[in-house]
Design an enzyme around this catalytic site. Sequence first.
Site, PDB file in Angstrom:
ATOM      1  N   LYS A 265     -26.906 -30.823 -31.756  1.00 14.16           N
ATOM      2  CA  LYS A 265     -27.289 -30.104 -32.974  1.00 14.16           C
ATOM      3  C   LYS A 265     -26.751 -30.869 -34.164  1.00 14.16           C
ATOM      4  CE  LYS A 265     -29.232 -26.085 -34.098  1.00 14.16           C
ATOM      5  NZ  LYS A 265     -30.372 -25.405 -33.495  1.00 14.16           N
TER       6      LYS A 265
ATOM      7  N   GLY B 204     -37.915  -7.746 -36.756  1.00 14.85           N
ATOM      8  CA  GLY B 204     -38.215  -9.066 -37.315  1.00 14.85           C
ATOM      9  C   GLY B 204     -39.639  -9.474 -36.952  1.00 14.85           C
TER      10      GLY B 204
ATOM     11  N   GLY C 255     -41.378 -12.234 -38.209  1.00 17.73           N
ATOM     12  CA  GLY C 255     -41.641 -13.575 -38.728  1.00 17.73           C
ATOM     13  C   GLY C 255     -42.505 -14.345 -37.746  1.00 17.73           C
TER      14      GLY C 255
ATOM     15  N   VAL D 134     -42.017 -15.642 -34.794  1.00 19.14           N
ATOM     16  CA  VAL D 134     -42.012 -15.200 -33.392  1.00 19.14           C
ATOM     17  C   VAL D 134     -42.471 -13.743 -33.288  1.00 19.14           C
ATOM     18  CG1 VAL D 134     -40.571 -14.803 -31.366  1.00 19.14           C
ATOM     19  CG2 VAL D 134     -40.176 -16.815 -32.784  1.00 19.14           C
TER      20      VAL D 134
HETATM   21  P1  NAD Z   1     -38.619 -16.251 -39.259  1.00 12.51           P
HETATM   22  O1  NAD Z   1     -37.689 -16.597 -40.363  1.00 12.51           O
HETATM   23  O2  NAD Z   1     -40.030 -16.717 -39.303  1.00 12.51           O
HETATM   24  O3  NAD Z   1     -38.674 -14.647 -39.099  1.00 12.51           O
HETATM   25  C1  NAD Z   1     -37.584 -13.812 -39.145  1.00 12.51           C
HETATM   26  C2  NAD Z   1     -38.072 -12.481 -39.718  1.00 12.51           C
HETATM   27  O4  NAD Z   1     -37.028 -11.530 -39.615  1.00 12.51           O
HETATM   28  C3  NAD Z   1     -38.463 -12.566 -41.195  1.00 12.51           C
HETATM   29  O5  NAD Z   1     -39.732 -11.973 -41.387  1.00 12.51           O
HETATM   30  C4  NAD Z   1     -37.346 -11.788 -41.903  1.00 12.51           C
HETATM   31  O6  NAD Z   1     -37.814 -11.114 -43.063  1.00 12.51           O
HETATM   32  C5  NAD Z   1     -36.947 -10.805 -40.826  1.00 12.51           C
HETATM   33  N1  NAD Z   1     -35.586 -10.291 -40.909  1.00 12.51           N
HETATM   34  C6  NAD Z   1     -34.459 -10.931 -41.273  1.00 12.51           C
HETATM   35  N2  NAD Z   1     -33.406 -10.112 -41.173  1.00 12.51           N
HETATM   36  C7  NAD Z   1     -33.872  -8.937 -40.709  1.00 12.51           C
HETATM   37  C8  NAD Z   1     -33.263  -7.704 -40.381  1.00 12.51           C
HETATM   38  N3  NAD Z   1     -31.959  -7.510 -40.510  1.00 12.51           N
HETATM   39  N4  NAD Z   1     -34.054  -6.687 -39.942  1.00 12.51           N
HETATM   40  C9  NAD Z   1     -35.389  -6.864 -39.807  1.00 12.51           C
HETATM   41  N5  NAD Z   1     -36.011  -8.020 -40.101  1.00 12.51           N
HETATM   42  C10 NAD Z   1     -35.266  -9.034 -40.551  1.00 12.51           C
HETATM   43  O7  NAD Z   1     -37.897 -16.710 -37.924  1.00 12.51           O
HETATM   44  P2  NAD Z   1     -38.568 -16.943 -36.494  1.00 12.51           P
HETATM   45  O8  NAD Z   1     -38.946 -18.365 -36.381  1.00 12.51           O
HETATM   46  O9  NAD Z   1     -39.568 -15.880 -36.207  1.00 12.51           O
HETATM   47  O10 NAD Z   1     -37.285 -16.733 -35.567  1.00 12.51           O
HETATM   48  C11 NAD Z   1     -36.792 -15.440 -35.291  1.00 12.51           C
HETATM   49  C12 NAD Z   1     -35.575 -15.544 -34.382  1.00 12.51           C
HETATM   50  O11 NAD Z   1     -35.936 -16.213 -33.183  1.00 12.51           O
HETATM   51  C13 NAD Z   1     -34.408 -16.357 -34.962  1.00 12.51           C
HETATM   52  O12 NAD Z   1     -33.205 -15.834 -34.473  1.00 12.51           O
HETATM   53  C14 NAD Z   1     -34.633 -17.746 -34.380  1.00 12.51           C
HETATM   54  O13 NAD Z   1     -33.438 -18.484 -34.330  1.00 12.51           O
HETATM   55  C15 NAD Z   1     -35.123 -17.386 -33.000  1.00 12.51           C
HETATM   56  N6  NAD Z   1     -35.934 -18.430 -32.359  1.00 12.51           N
HETATM   57  C16 NAD Z   1     -37.089 -18.846 -32.941  1.00 12.51           C
HETATM   58  C17 NAD Z   1     -37.867 -19.818 -32.303  1.00 12.51           C
HETATM   59  C18 NAD Z   1     -39.181 -20.277 -32.884  1.00 12.51           C
HETATM   60  O14 NAD Z   1     -39.964 -20.885 -32.148  1.00 12.51           O
HETATM   61  N7  NAD Z   1     -39.470 -20.005 -34.161  1.00 12.51           N
HETATM   62  C19 NAD Z   1     -37.444 -20.359 -31.081  1.00 12.51           C
HETATM   63  C20 NAD Z   1     -36.262 -19.899 -30.496  1.00 12.51           C
HETATM   64  C21 NAD Z   1     -35.517 -18.926 -31.158  1.00 12.51           C
END
Ligand code: NAD
Length: 350
Positions: free
Chosen positions: A79, A179, A181, A183
């Site tokens: 990382k 959440g 976003g 995912v």
């Molecule tokens: P993202 O930033 O696109 O989405 C996160 C969403 O969560 C946003 O819409 C944000 O407004 C919302 N949010 C933040 N705090 C919140 C809360 N307290 N309550 C409710 N909603 C809240 O991120 P992502 O890419 O969708 O990733 C989401 C999680 O999955 C993260 O922990 C990330 O590390 C993990 N992850 C993502 C991937 C990937 O492929 N994107 C892969 C492995 C792990």
Amino acid sequence: MKIERLDIDGYEEVLRVEDPDLRLLAFIAVHSTRLGPAAGGMRMRPYADERAALHDVLRLSRGMTYKNAAADLPLGGGKAVVVGDPAHDKSPAMLAALGRAIATLDGRYWTAEDMGMSPEDMAVMAAETPYVAGLASGQFASGDPSPITARGVFNAIGVTARRALARTDLSGLTIAVQGLGHVGEHLCRQLADAGCGLIVADTDAGRADRVARGCGGQVVAPDEIVAQGADVFAPCAVGGILNERSIPTLKVGAVAGGANNQLETLDDGDRLHAHGILYAPDYIVNGGGIINVATEILRVEDREPYVTRHLKSLEATLERVLETAKQEDVSPARVADRTVEAILAEKRPA
Ligand code: NAD
């Protein structure tokens, strides 16, 4: 640019990278290359101080070793973290310097996007070193990993529901998704298609309304999602959501979601177990994202079969972990760590 090697027990290599002219301070940690070159994203955050950044890179790089091993990938764990506000402190010269710092590791570390970094930033670094993934274009570019991550989470919810609720299909189950976003939104669509009822929350109210309309879900306030009565809780936002305070309020049979580092501490896995809530370990559930990135690092020609095979393998690993946890009456989080440590021990050089 000054690159200093830090000697840290349990880590193969840790670099401290500094260039005051570029306002650059970063750490690159190679936790393990036992299974292959270390892979893990680069994160930029306004860390409170240097110690906080070092702590994060050590924790995250070790986490990548576990995640990559659980996904049966020939990749180790690494990382990079950069100290600073990505909106104000980032510059092309800083990114180029980071690319040159990565180049000094000769392929022992591959970077990709993480918080505060974009595909455009990856492209700037890629001009300095070939060891960059998460590019938007190019022959093996893997693009946005979140649809694959969501597929893995959906599969994990299937496994967990089967085991915790004796359900062979998801139709009619209620899933609470925190959440929406990258995912969370993909996941909600798949769950809706499978006939699930959804309760959803996002700190961005507009996003919550849009996703709920599209998937037929019910929106609740962000601080209410954890305690919703549902079959499965799927955390897809922030880490540390499962802790001493939240766990007693949960009203679900199982937890399976995409967020990283859902347990505040490993003891919280024991706490879930004691409450009779089946926990699907996060780094197995969300391994789809790194599987997607791996197709770029490993220059996989035929992506879809590779992704499908590895997602199947993740499901099988989750099944095994949950079965062992049941047999031994212990937390799946502990069994997951042990399982990965056994894989790593098998690969220990003679
Ligand atoms: P993202 O930033 O696109 O989405 C996160 C969403 O969560 C946003 O819409 C944000 O407004 C919302 N949010 C933040 N705090 C919140 C809360 N307290 N309550 C409710 N909603 C809240 O991120 P992502 O890419 O969708 O990733 C989401 C999680 O999955 C993260 O922990 C990330 O590390 C993990 N992850 C993502 C991937 C990937 O492929 N994107 C892969 C492995 C792990």
